[in-house]
Design a protein around this motif. Structure first.
Motif, PDB file in Angstrom:
ATOM      1  N   THR A   1       0.832  -1.209   0.000  1.00  0.00           N
ATOM      2  CA  THR A   1       0.000   0.000   0.000  1.00  0.00           C
ATOM      3  C   THR A   1       0.861   1.251   0.000  1.00  0.00           C
ATOM      4  O   THR A   1       0.614   2.190  -0.774  1.00  0.00           O
ATOM      5  CB  THR A   1      -0.928   0.011   1.226  1.00  0.00           C
ATOM      6  N   ALA A   2       1.872   1.284   0.863  1.00  0.00           N
ATOM      7  CA  ALA A   2       2.743   2.459   0.952  1.00  0.00           C
ATOM      8  C   ALA A   2       3.481   2.704  -0.353  1.00  0.00           C
ATOM      9  O   ALA A   2       3.542   3.844  -0.846  1.00  0.00           O
ATOM     10  CB  ALA A   2       3.730   2.279   2.109  1.00  0.00           C
ATOM     11  N   LEU A   3       4.055   1.649  -0.931  1.00  0.00           N
ATOM     12  CA  LEU A   3       4.829   1.819  -2.150  1.00  0.00           C
ATOM     13  C   LEU A   3       3.949   2.177  -3.347  1.00  0.00           C
ATOM     14  O   LEU A   3       4.349   2.967  -4.209  1.00  0.00           O
ATOM     15  CB  LEU A   3       5.634   0.551  -2.456  1.00  0.00           C
ATOM     16  N   LYS A   4       2.755   1.611  -3.399  1.00  0.00           N
ATOM     17  CA  LYS A   4       1.852   1.906  -4.511  1.00  0.00           C
ATOM     18  C   LYS A   4       1.330   3.335  -4.439  1.00  0.00           C
ATOM     19  O   LYS A   4       1.293   4.045  -5.448  1.00  0.00           O
ATOM     20  CB  LYS A   4       0.680   0.925  -4.514  1.00  0.00           C
ATOM     21  N   GLN A   5       0.940   3.765  -3.236  1.00  0.00           N
ATOM     22  CA  GLN A   5       0.363   5.093  -3.080  1.00  0.00           C
ATOM     23  C   GLN A   5       1.416   6.161  -2.777  1.00  0.00           C
ATOM     24  O   GLN A   5       1.104   7.352  -2.773  1.00  0.00           O
ATOM     25  CB  GLN A   5      -0.697   5.078  -1.978  1.00  0.00           C
ATOM     26  N   GLN A   6       2.650   5.718  -2.497  1.00  0.00           N
ATOM     27  CA  GLN A   6       3.743   6.632  -2.169  1.00  0.00           C
ATOM     28  C   GLN A   6       3.368   7.554  -1.007  1.00  0.00           C
ATOM     29  O   GLN A   6       3.568   8.772  -1.033  1.00  0.00           O
ATOM     30  CB  GLN A   6       4.147   7.459  -3.394  1.00  0.00           C
ATOM     31  N   VAL A   7       2.817   6.930   0.034  1.00  0.00           N
ATOM     32  CA  VAL A   7       2.444   7.664   1.241  1.00  0.00           C
ATOM     33  C   VAL A   7       2.687   6.764   2.444  1.00  0.00           C
ATOM     34  O   VAL A   7       2.554   5.537   2.355  1.00  0.00           O
ATOM     35  CB  VAL A   7       0.964   8.107   1.184  1.00  0.00           C
ATOM     36  N   GLY A   8       3.077   7.358   3.575  1.00  0.00           N
ATOM     37  CA  GLY A   8       3.283   6.594   4.796  1.00  0.00           C
ATOM     38  C   GLY A   8       2.008   5.910   5.235  1.00  0.00           C
ATOM     39  O   GLY A   8       0.908   6.405   4.994  1.00  0.00           O
ATOM     40  N   ALA A   9       2.163   4.748   5.895  1.00  0.00           N
ATOM     41  CA  ALA A   9       0.981   3.971   6.266  1.00  0.00           C
ATOM     42  C   ALA A   9       1.232   3.227   7.567  1.00  0.00           C
ATOM     43  O   ALA A   9       2.373   2.932   7.929  1.00  0.00           O
ATOM     44  CB  ALA A   9       0.633   2.981   5.154  1.00  0.00           C
ATOM     45  N   ILE A  10       0.139   2.919   8.266  1.00  0.00           N
ATOM     46  CA  ILE A  10       0.233   2.153   9.506  1.00  0.00           C
ATOM     47  C   ILE A  10      -0.838   1.073   9.531  1.00  0.00           C
ATOM     48  O   ILE A  10      -1.902   1.215   8.922  1.00  0.00           O
ATOM     49  CB  ILE A  10       0.067   3.044  10.758  1.00  0.00           C
ATOM     50  N   LEU A  11      -0.539  -0.018  10.232  1.00  0.00           N
ATOM     51  CA  LEU A  11      -1.572  -0.999  10.518  1.00  0.00           C
ATOM     52  C   LEU A  11      -2.437  -0.474  11.663  1.00  0.00           C
ATOM     53  O   LEU A  11      -1.925   0.135  12.612  1.00  0.00           O
ATOM     54  CB  LEU A  11      -0.956  -2.339  10.923  1.00  0.00           C
ATOM     55  N   ALA A  12      -3.721  -0.706  11.587  1.00  0.00           N
ATOM     56  CA  ALA A  12      -4.638  -0.264  12.636  1.00  0.00           C
ATOM     57  C   ALA A  12      -5.886  -1.128  12.608  1.00  0.00           C
ATOM     58  O   ALA A  12      -6.163  -1.810  11.617  1.00  0.00           O
ATOM     59  CB  ALA A  12      -5.004   1.210  12.445  1.00  0.00           C
ATOM     60  N   THR A  13      -6.625  -1.119  13.707  1.00  0.00           N
ATOM     61  CA  THR A  13      -7.894  -1.841  13.774  1.00  0.00           C
ATOM     62  C   THR A  13      -8.981  -0.903  14.280  1.00  0.00           C
ATOM     63  O   THR A  13      -8.738  -0.056  15.156  1.00  0.00           O
ATOM     64  CB  THR A  13      -7.809  -3.052  14.728  1.00  0.00           C
ATOM     65  N   PRO A  14     -10.193  -1.021  13.735  1.00  0.00           N
ATOM     66  CA  PRO A  14     -11.289  -0.168  14.209  1.00  0.00           C
ATOM     67  C   PRO A  14     -11.675  -0.530  15.634  1.00  0.00           C
ATOM     68  O   PRO A  14     -11.547  -1.679  16.055  1.00  0.00           O
ATOM     69  CB  PRO A  14     -12.419  -0.472  13.225  1.00  0.00           C
ATOM     70  N   ILE A  15     -12.128   0.464  16.372  1.00  0.00           N
ATOM     71  CA  ILE A  15     -12.577   0.241  17.749  1.00  0.00           C
ATOM     72  C   ILE A  15     -14.074  -0.055  17.741  1.00  0.00           C
ATOM     73  O   ILE A  15     -14.870   0.710  17.178  1.00  0.00           O
ATOM     74  CB  ILE A  15     -12.273   1.475  18.627  1.00  0.00           C
ATOM     75  N   HIS A  16     -14.458  -1.162  18.342  1.00  0.00           N
ATOM     76  CA  HIS A  16     -15.866  -1.557  18.357  1.00  0.00           C
ATOM     77  C   HIS A  16     -16.532  -1.282  19.707  1.00  0.00           C
ATOM     78  O   HIS A  16     -17.766  -1.279  19.794  1.00  0.00           O
ATOM     79  CB  HIS A  16     -15.988  -3.045  18.018  1.00  0.00           C
ATOM     80  N   ASP A  17     -15.736  -1.070  20.751  1.00  0.00           N
ATOM     81  CA  ASP A  17     -16.309  -0.784  22.064  1.00  0.00           C
ATOM     82  C   ASP A  17     -16.858   0.645  22.114  1.00  0.00           C
ATOM     83  O   ASP A  17     -16.450   1.520  21.345  1.00  0.00           O
ATOM     84  CB  ASP A  17     -15.249  -0.933  23.158  1.00  0.00           C
ATOM     85  N   THR A  18     -17.765   0.885  23.048  1.00  0.00           N
ATOM     86  CA  THR A  18     -18.186   2.242  23.353  1.00  0.00           C
ATOM     87  C   THR A  18     -17.055   2.920  24.111  1.00  0.00           C
ATOM     88  O   THR A  18     -16.539   2.377  25.087  1.00  0.00           O
ATOM     89  CB  THR A  18     -19.472   2.248  24.202  1.00  0.00           C
ATOM     90  N   VAL A  19     -16.652   4.097  23.657  1.00  0.00           N
ATOM     91  CA  VAL A  19     -15.490   4.785  24.220  1.00  0.00           C
ATOM     92  C   VAL A  19     -15.933   6.052  24.944  1.00  0.00           C
ATOM     93  O   VAL A  19     -16.692   6.861  24.397  1.00  0.00           O
ATOM     94  CB  VAL A  19     -14.468   5.148  23.119  1.00  0.00           C
ATOM     95  N   LYS A  20     -15.464   6.221  26.164  1.00  0.00           N
ATOM     96  CA  LYS A  20     -15.841   7.358  26.994  1.00  0.00           C
ATOM     97  C   LYS A  20     -14.675   8.335  27.173  1.00  0.00           C
ATOM     98  O   LYS A  20     -13.524   7.909  27.297  1.00  0.00           O
ATOM     99  CB  LYS A  20     -16.281   6.880  28.384  1.00  0.00           C
ATOM    100  N   LYS A  21     -14.998   9.619  27.216  1.00  0.00           N
ATOM    101  CA  LYS A  21     -14.035  10.631  27.646  1.00  0.00           C
ATOM    102  C   LYS A  21     -14.198  10.782  29.147  1.00  0.00           C
ATOM    103  O   LYS A  21     -15.300  11.043  29.643  1.00  0.00           O
ATOM    104  CB  LYS A  21     -14.289  11.968  26.956  1.00  0.00           C
ATOM    105  N   VAL A  22     -13.098  10.574  29.895  1.00  0.00           N
ATOM    106  CA  VAL A  22     -13.162  10.549  31.353  1.00  0.00           C
ATOM    107  C   VAL A  22     -12.344  11.685  31.946  1.00  0.00           C
ATOM    108  O   VAL A  22     -11.179  11.884  31.579  1.00  0.00           O
ATOM    109  CB  VAL A  22     -12.659   9.199  31.906  1.00  0.00           C
ATOM    110  N   VAL A  23     -12.950  12.441  32.847  1.00  0.00           N
ATOM    111  CA  VAL A  23     -12.278  13.521  33.572  1.00  0.00           C
ATOM    112  C   VAL A  23     -12.500  13.295  35.061  1.00  0.00           C
ATOM    113  O   VAL A  23     -13.647  13.169  35.510  1.00  0.00           O
ATOM    114  CB  VAL A  23     -12.817  14.911  33.159  1.00  0.00           C
ATOM    115  N   ASN A  24     -11.408  13.209  35.826  1.00  0.00           N
ATOM    116  CA  ASN A  24     -11.500  12.962  37.266  1.00  0.00           C
ATOM    117  C   ASN A  24     -12.330  11.716  37.575  1.00  0.00           C
ATOM    118  O   ASN A  24     -13.192  11.717  38.471  1.00  0.00           O
ATOM    119  CB  ASN A  24     -12.098  14.186  37.990  1.00  0.00           C
ATOM    120  N   LYS A  25     -12.082  10.661  36.783  1.00  0.00           N
ATOM    121  CA  LYS A  25     -12.739   9.370  36.957  1.00  0.00           C
ATOM    122  C   LYS A  25     -14.248   9.420  36.739  1.00  0.00           C
ATOM    123  O   LYS A  25     -14.994   8.552  37.195  1.00  0.00           O
ATOM    124  CB  LYS A  25     -12.436   8.785  38.341  1.00  0.00           C
ATOM    125  N   LYS A  26     -14.710  10.448  35.998  1.00  0.00           N
ATOM    126  CA  LYS A  26     -16.127  10.561  35.667  1.00  0.00           C
ATOM    127  C   LYS A  26     -16.275  10.657  34.155  1.00  0.00           C
ATOM    128  O   LYS A  26     -15.546  11.389  33.487  1.00  0.00           O
ATOM    129  CB  LYS A  26     -16.757  11.774  36.336  1.00  0.00           C
TER     130      LYS A  26
END
Length: 238
Positions: free
Chosen positions: A127-152
């Motif tokens: 992918t990187a060589l074909k598109q000539q752009v930097g690339a990373i492996l990654a996986t989508p997040i399926h869990d519900t994700v919370k923003k937490v401030v002071n444990k809330k």
């Protein structure tokens, strides 16, 4: 004038001490099957013929590498790491620069990710060589994700735009070198190479990888890695 074919070099970050593993032995040297975590990781990388050479960044007081069964491998060199990840990877990139063209690519991988699949690495490189752009492996997040401030919990984030960054990550040698130097000189904390590239306002392509490409950070992860490696082996043999 004929352009030289682009080569892919690899830098493996292996200078950490793994304090969360609650072990006197750095996590990259803990037993994993008939090998160690680091050797298992390197064996996966060595299977990828697209990788020209591997540079392993070890701690300056490392007393374990010399006992690795891969210590004398012709496709592997070592250099010392630094105080932070960016310093270690930059040291590895500097060694690569002594042998590579600036138009070549550098694949950076965590020593503590022994379950990475060679097929994923090949897709990433292609992918990187074909598109000539930097690339990373990654996986989508399926869990519900919370923003937490002071444990809330203060906000539920849109998980459809959130991905978990993995390694390897691949970038042009010159671009990665400059991005790491910029991050270090600016005292910016980077947790992966993509974040250094992003700070230079450069695009990073996402390539979906397998979720079993886990990073070993706690004792329970070792058991999970063993399980994944066994499952992968069964799939190959099936």
């Amino acid at each position: 004038m004929v352009n030289k074919p682009e080569k892919v070099w690899c830098v493996v970050a292996a200078a950490g001490i793994g304090s969360r593993m609650q072990s006197a032995v750095p996590k990259q040297y803990l037993p994993l099957g008939s090998s160690t975590v680091l050797d298992a990781t390197l064996e996966r990388l060595l299977l990828c013929e697209k990788i020209e050479h591997i540079v392993v960044c070890i701690h300056q007081n490392d007393n374990y590498w010399q006992h690795s069964k891969l210590a004398q491998n012709d496709r592997i060199s070592i250099t010392f790491g630094g105080s932070e990840r960016a310093d270690s990877v930059l040291n590895g990139v500097s060694l690569v620069k002594e042998h590579a063209d600036l138009n070549d690519w550098v694949l950076v991988h965590d020593a503590a990710r022994p379950c990475v699949r060679c097929s994923d690495i090949n897709v990433l490189i292609n992918t990187a060589l074909k598109q000539q752009v930097g690339a990373i492996l990654a996986t989508p997040i399926h869990d519900t994700v919370k923003k937490v401030v002071n444990k809330k919990s203060t906000q539920t984030l849109d998980r459809s735009i959130l991905w978990r960054a993995l390694t390897p990550q691949i970038f042009k040698l010159d671009m990665l070198n400059n991005a790491l130097i910029n991050a270090i000189e600016s005292n910016r904390v980077i947790t992966d190479e993509a974040s250094a590239i992003e700070q230079m306002n450069q695009a990073v392509q996402i390539v979906k990888g397998h979720a079993d490409n886990i990073k070993i950070t706690s004792p329970s992860d070792l058991d999970l890695a063993r399980y994944y490696l066994e499952q992968q082996e069964r799939q190959v043999c099936a």
